[in-house]
Design a protein around this motif. Structure first.
Motif, PDB file in Angstrom:
ATOM      1  N   UNK A   1       0.844  -1.189   0.000  1.00 48.30           N
ATOM      2  CA  UNK A   1       0.000   0.000   0.000  1.00 48.30           C
ATOM      3  C   UNK A   1       0.879   1.239   0.000  1.00 48.30           C
ATOM      4  N   UNK A   2       0.674   2.096  -0.979  1.00 49.87           N
ATOM      5  CA  UNK A   2       1.436   3.331  -1.070  1.00 49.87           C
ATOM      6  C   UNK A   2       0.821   4.367  -0.149  1.00 49.87           C
ATOM      7  N   UNK A   3       1.660   5.016   0.624  1.00 46.22           N
ATOM      8  CA  UNK A   3       1.182   6.068   1.524  1.00 46.22           C
ATOM      9  C   UNK A   3       1.743   7.412   1.113  1.00 46.22           C
ATOM     10  N   UNK A   4       0.904   8.431   1.224  1.00 43.76           N
ATOM     11  CA  UNK A   4       1.297   9.797   0.913  1.00 43.76           C
ATOM     12  C   UNK A   4       1.103  10.646   2.174  1.00 43.76           C
ATOM     13  N   UNK A   5       2.075  11.451   2.491  1.00 49.99           N
ATOM     14  CA  UNK A   5       1.986  12.310   3.664  1.00 49.99           C
ATOM     15  C   UNK A   5       2.271  13.749   3.248  1.00 49.99           C
ATOM     16  N   UNK A  25       5.564   6.872  -0.062  1.00 52.48           N
ATOM     17  CA  UNK A  25       6.296   5.732   0.493  1.00 52.48           C
ATOM     18  C   UNK A  25       6.896   4.841  -0.587  1.00 52.48           C
ATOM     19  N   UNK A  26       6.490   5.052  -1.832  1.00 57.85           N
ATOM     20  CA  UNK A  26       7.013   4.264  -2.940  1.00 57.85           C
ATOM     21  C   UNK A  26       7.740   5.175  -3.924  1.00 57.85           C
ATOM     22  N   UNK A  27       8.471   4.550  -4.802  1.00 61.27           N
ATOM     23  CA  UNK A  27       9.160   5.329  -5.819  1.00 61.27           C
ATOM     24  C   UNK A  27       8.147   6.002  -6.735  1.00 61.27           C
ATOM     25  N   UNK A  75      13.652  12.053  -4.237  1.00 64.17           N
ATOM     26  CA  UNK A  75      13.139  12.140  -2.864  1.00 64.17           C
ATOM     27  C   UNK A  75      11.720  11.621  -2.751  1.00 64.17           C
ATOM     28  N   UNK A  76      11.185  11.104  -3.838  1.00 66.77           N
ATOM     29  CA  UNK A  76       9.798  10.613  -3.841  1.00 66.77           C
ATOM     30  C   UNK A  76       8.836  11.655  -3.292  1.00 66.77           C
ATOM     31  N   UNK A  77       9.023  12.879  -3.731  1.00 70.81           N
ATOM     32  CA  UNK A  77       8.275  13.999  -3.164  1.00 70.81           C
ATOM     33  C   UNK A  77       7.760  14.924  -4.261  1.00 70.81           C
ATOM     34  N   UNK A  78       6.558  15.408  -4.065  1.00 70.36           N
ATOM     35  CA  UNK A  78       6.049  16.479  -4.916  1.00 70.36           C
ATOM     36  C   UNK A  78       5.846  17.718  -4.062  1.00 70.36           C
ATOM     37  N   UNK A  79       5.882  18.852  -4.717  1.00 74.64           N
ATOM     38  CA  UNK A  79       5.777  20.128  -4.017  1.00 74.64           C
ATOM     39  C   UNK A  79       4.728  21.003  -4.690  1.00 74.64           C
ATOM     40  N   UNK A  93      -5.617  20.702   1.571  1.00 78.41           N
ATOM     41  CA  UNK A  93      -4.917  20.377   0.333  1.00 78.41           C
ATOM     42  C   UNK A  93      -4.482  18.913   0.370  1.00 78.41           C
ATOM     43  N   UNK A  94      -4.823  18.203  -0.699  1.00 77.69           N
ATOM     44  CA  UNK A  94      -4.554  16.774  -0.783  1.00 77.69           C
ATOM     45  C   UNK A  94      -3.581  16.472  -1.915  1.00 77.69           C
ATOM     46  N   UNK A  95      -2.729  15.527  -1.659  1.00 73.02           N
ATOM     47  CA  UNK A  95      -1.803  15.030  -2.668  1.00 73.02           C
ATOM     48  C   UNK A  95      -2.410  13.780  -3.311  1.00 73.02           C
ATOM     49  N   UNK A  96      -2.215  13.635  -4.589  1.00 69.92           N
ATOM     50  CA  UNK A  96      -2.759  12.504  -5.334  1.00 69.92           C
ATOM     51  C   UNK A  96      -1.688  11.994  -6.287  1.00 69.92           C
ATOM     52  N   UNK A  97      -1.615  10.677  -6.395  1.00 75.15           N
ATOM     53  CA  UNK A  97      -0.641  10.085  -7.308  1.00 75.15           C
ATOM     54  C   UNK A  97      -1.243   8.864  -7.985  1.00 75.15           C
ATOM     55  N   UNK A  98      -0.850   8.658  -9.225  1.00 73.57           N
ATOM     56  CA  UNK A  98      -1.263   7.471  -9.962  1.00 73.57           C
ATOM     57  C   UNK A  98       0.007   6.696 -10.309  1.00 73.57           C
ATOM     58  N   UNK A  99       0.085   5.478  -9.787  1.00 67.61           N
ATOM     59  CA  UNK A  99       1.229   4.600 -10.049  1.00 67.61           C
ATOM     60  C   UNK A  99       0.710   3.297 -10.632  1.00 67.61           C
ATOM     61  N   UNK A 100       1.133   2.989 -11.818  1.00 65.67           N
ATOM     62  CA  UNK A 100       0.720   1.754 -12.520  1.00 65.67           C
ATOM     63  C   UNK A 100      -0.796   1.606 -12.499  1.00 65.67           C
ATOM     64  N   UNK A 101      -1.471   2.682 -12.764  1.00 66.82           N
ATOM     65  CA  UNK A 101      -2.925   2.667 -12.869  1.00 66.82           C
ATOM     66  C   UNK A 101      -3.684   2.712 -11.565  1.00 66.82           C
ATOM     67  N   UNK A 102      -2.976   2.768 -10.457  1.00 63.31           N
ATOM     68  CA  UNK A 102      -3.629   2.786  -9.146  1.00 63.31           C
ATOM     69  C   UNK A 102      -3.591   4.205  -8.576  1.00 63.31           C
ATOM     70  N   UNK A 103      -4.724   4.604  -7.978  1.00 64.49           N
ATOM     71  CA  UNK A 103      -4.837   5.938  -7.374  1.00 64.49           C
ATOM     72  C   UNK A 103      -4.541   5.889  -5.881  1.00 64.49           C
ATOM     73  N   UNK A 104      -3.792   6.864  -5.426  1.00 64.59           N
ATOM     74  CA  UNK A 104      -3.498   6.987  -4.002  1.00 64.59           C
ATOM     75  C   UNK A 104      -3.668   8.450  -3.587  1.00 64.59           C
ATOM     76  N   UNK A 105      -4.183   8.619  -2.363  1.00 62.07           N
ATOM     77  CA  UNK A 105      -4.425   9.962  -1.825  1.00 62.07           C
ATOM     78  C   UNK A 105      -3.792  10.092  -0.446  1.00 62.07           C
ATOM     79  N   UNK A 106      -3.341  11.294  -0.146  1.00 62.65           N
ATOM     80  CA  UNK A 106      -2.916  11.597   1.204  1.00 62.65           C
ATOM     81  C   UNK A 106      -4.117  12.012   2.041  1.00 62.65           C
TER      82      UNK A 106
END
Length: 115
Positions: A1-5, A25-27, A75-79, A93-106
């Motif tokens: 499970x990818x985590x975003x903080x 938490x992931x690349x 740094x596996x970080x967005x700003x 404000x929420x961070x969102x990422x799509x990795x290999x077709x999967x959605x993750x939210x902070x």
């Protein structure tokens, strides 16, 4: 499970600046899409800015010219840099990422702008 903080939110006077960070938490090297969204009280969540793996960016009209999104794959970080803050920028404000077709939210970071 990818985590975003997310971090960097807070109370700021109108006209000031903030730099929000989102550590993953992931690349993120292969992340096709990273974005920042916000949700004001009683409102729907809306896109603030996004960036693709090739560096293409999109900004909401409300923040265009005041906002810069960036990513540091090492740094596996967005700003999200927001300048000339306005009271209407107040939101979670929420961070969102799509990795290999999967959605993750902070879980979000609160930004409160006072005049």
């Amino acid at each position: 499970q990818v985590q975003l903080v997310e971090s960097g939110g807070g109370l700021v006077q109108a006209g000031g600046s903030l730099r929000l960070s989102c550590v993953t938490s992931a690349s993120i090297f292969s992340a096709n899409y990273m974005g920042w969204y916000r949700q004001a009280q009683g409102m729907q969540r809306e896109l603030v800015a996004s960036i693709t793996s090739s560096g293409g960016t999109i900004y909401a009209d409300a923040v265009k010219g005041r906002c810069t999104i960036s990513r540091d794959n090492g740094k596996n970080t967005s700003y999200l840099q927001i300048d000339t803050l306005k009271p209407e920028d107040t939101a979670v404000y929420y961070c969102h990422i799509v990795i290999r077709g999967m959605d993750y939210w902070g879980k979000g970071t609160l930004v409160t702008v006072y005049s």
